[in-house]
Write an enzyme that holds these catalytic residues in place. Structure first.
Site, PDB file in Angstrom:
ATOM      1  CG  ASP A 107       5.813  28.217 -30.214  1.00 61.68           C
ATOM      2  OD1 ASP A 107       5.033  28.896 -31.339  1.00 61.68           O
ATOM      3  OD2 ASP A 107       5.970  28.548 -29.195  1.00 61.68           O
ATOM      4  CG  ASP A 130       7.200  24.404 -26.365  1.00 62.34           C
ATOM      5  OD1 ASP A 130       6.763  25.258 -27.297  1.00 62.34           O
ATOM      6  OD2 ASP A 130       7.170  24.160 -25.040  1.00 62.34           O
ATOM      7  CD  GLU A 145      -2.919  -1.390   0.305  1.00 65.85           C
ATOM      8  OE1 GLU A 145      -3.085  -0.188  -0.507  1.00 65.85           O
ATOM      9  OE2 GLU A 145      -3.484  -2.451   0.149  1.00 65.85           O
ATOM     10  CG  HIS A 155       7.865  22.674 -21.256  1.00 65.03           C
ATOM     11  ND1 HIS A 155       7.649  23.800 -21.497  1.00 65.03           N
ATOM     12  CD2 HIS A 155       8.047  22.671 -19.964  1.00 65.03           C
ATOM     13  CE1 HIS A 155       7.906  24.501 -20.353  1.00 65.03           C
ATOM     14  NE2 HIS A 155       8.089  23.636 -19.269  1.00 65.03           N
ATOM     15  CG  ASP A 159       2.400  24.211 -25.235  1.00 64.29           C
ATOM     16  OD1 ASP A 159       1.496  23.955 -25.210  1.00 64.29           O
ATOM     17  OD2 ASP A 159       3.373  24.954 -24.560  1.00 64.29           O
TER      18      ASP A 159
END
Length: 417
Positions: free
Chosen positions: A322, A267, A141, A399, A402
């Site tokens: 970009d 990016d 757990e 990032h 993108d």
């Protein structure tokens, strides 16, 4: 099996088939840590309890330590699970198990299986052994462990000392929130660490019984999100996650080759924001996006990142980057990359994000793309002080998200040509 004492017990009778590969890699000395995560009745705890005993017998100079966050939960959970494993392996006469102190002793050698709660770390530091060293650790757990990875590491440093053999098991049912330390830890890859996910679907049906299977089917039909979380062991989120269609799945080289031409995105970044590259493929029929390659760099110029990209793509492929940095796009074209500037404009972020969110699935290979898997899994909406989800998308830690948006630019905008 690993000992004459258990040769009469067939492996298939005590270990679920989903765990054969982990067992094989441990026996061949390929891993020193096994992270076993999964849903209800996936048999992961049963497997680990059996493996703890097998490795103890295989290494007669070491002992085992089993931990949970709260000491009061040990007797009715991991201690009971170890008793079950001892019985299944036909070793009841070979062990003396006591509740005060809570431990199991392998009589032929005197080796011990100790149980400790992490709510009192001094009890771990003060462990005294009659001989040898602790060589096997099990954190059950694990998602409930306060202090997360640091707490686990502290126990490892305190306990795994003085011997050549060391093996750690970390088992848990993935909590809903992707930001839980255990979910994040399972995304991190390193040599010697095996992360394995399992569910009840891989267990022999006769081990689970018709009542359990019928209940699982009922929950699947009536409460699909609950089913995905509890039975499949998916981190379905706590309501603030942006992407609830993510699947983390290792993709073979053969599978990747079958995708055909890739979609590539960049990016731009330098520091502290990194430069990010991703390689994807889109199955339009299944409305599924596959992300199978990434690069992440800090303080690396365009010429050097261009060289890295050229090593990952085929010469005829296009890279969409970009458009906010036209000079960088030009640098890539000068380097021989077919670099296309992403078509952007008012509302383009929302348009692309909704397109990604609306896909049937975004499949990310966490071994090949750990940074991408982390970003997509942890990306959440901003909330108010009252906990209400705010509109819009946070422009931080996105990032690779993108880069994927740019890679798929032609798909989510009809203006892309």
């Amino acid at each position: 099996m690993t000992s004459k004492n258990v040769q009469t017990v067939r492996l298939r009778d005590v270990i679920g088939p989903a765990f054969y590969e982990t067992h094989r890699q441990i026996n061949q000395g390929l891993i020193d840590e096994a992270v076993e995560k999964g849903g209800r009745a996936s048999l992961k705890s049963s497997y680990v309890s059996v493996e703890v005993i097998l490795q103890l017998i295989h290494h007669p100079d070491c002992h085992a330590l089993v931990c949970r966050q709260v000491a009061d939960t040990l007797r009715d959970s991991v201690y009971a699970q170890i008793l079950w494993a001892i019985d299944k392996l036909g070793l009841t006469a070979k062990f003396r198990c006591t509740q005060s102190p809570l431990q199991c002793t392998y009589l032929p050698t005197g080796q011990r299986i100790l149980f400790r709660g992490l709510d009192d770390t001094q009890k771990i530091k003060s462990i005294k052994l009659p001989f040898g060293y602790i060589g096997v650790l099990w954190f059950e757990e694990a998602d409930q462990i306060k202090g997360g990875e640091d707490a686990v590491r502290n126990v490892q440093q305190s306990a795994l000392r003085g011997g050549e053999f060391g093996l750690t098991f970390i088992s848990f049912n993935p909590p809903s929130a992707a930001r839980n330390w255990a979910n994040k830890y399972a995304l991190v890859q390193r040599p010697g660490k095996r992360v394995h996910h399992s569910s009840y679907l891989e267990a022999p049906p006769e081990w689970l019984g018709p009542k359990f299977l019928a209940q699982a089917e009922y929950i699947k039909e009536t409460k699909p999100t609950k089913y995905r979380h509890e039975y499949l062991g998916e981190a379905v989120g706590n309501g603030t996650q942006v992407f609830d269609n993510i699947r983390l799945e290792e993709l073979s080289a053969k599978r990747i080759r079958s995708f055909g031409d890739a979609l590539n995105g960049v990016d731009w970044g330098w520091y502290p924001d990194p430069w990010a590259f991703n390689r994807c493929a889109y199955d339009a029929h299944a409305r599924t996006l596959y992300i199978f390659d990434e690069l992440t760099r800090l303080k690396t110029n365009n010429q050097d990142t261009a060289k890295l990209v050229m090593q990952r793509i085929e010469g005829w492929e296009t890279v969409t980057a970009d458009s906010a940095e036209p000079k960088s796009c030009g640098d890539y074209r000068d380097a021989g990359i077919r670099c296309r500037e992403a078509v952007k404009g008012p509302g383009s972020v929302t348009e692309s994000m909704k397109w990604l969110q609306g896909l049937s699935a975004i499949v990310i290979d966490p071994r090949r793309c750990p940074d991408t898997a982390k970003e997509f899994s942890e990306y959440e909406y901003e909330t108010s002080r009252e906990g209400e989800v705010l509109p819009g998308y946070v422009d931080a830690d996105n990032h690779h998200i993108d880069a994927v948006r740019y890679a798929t630019n032609r798909l989510w905008t009809r203006r892309g040509t």
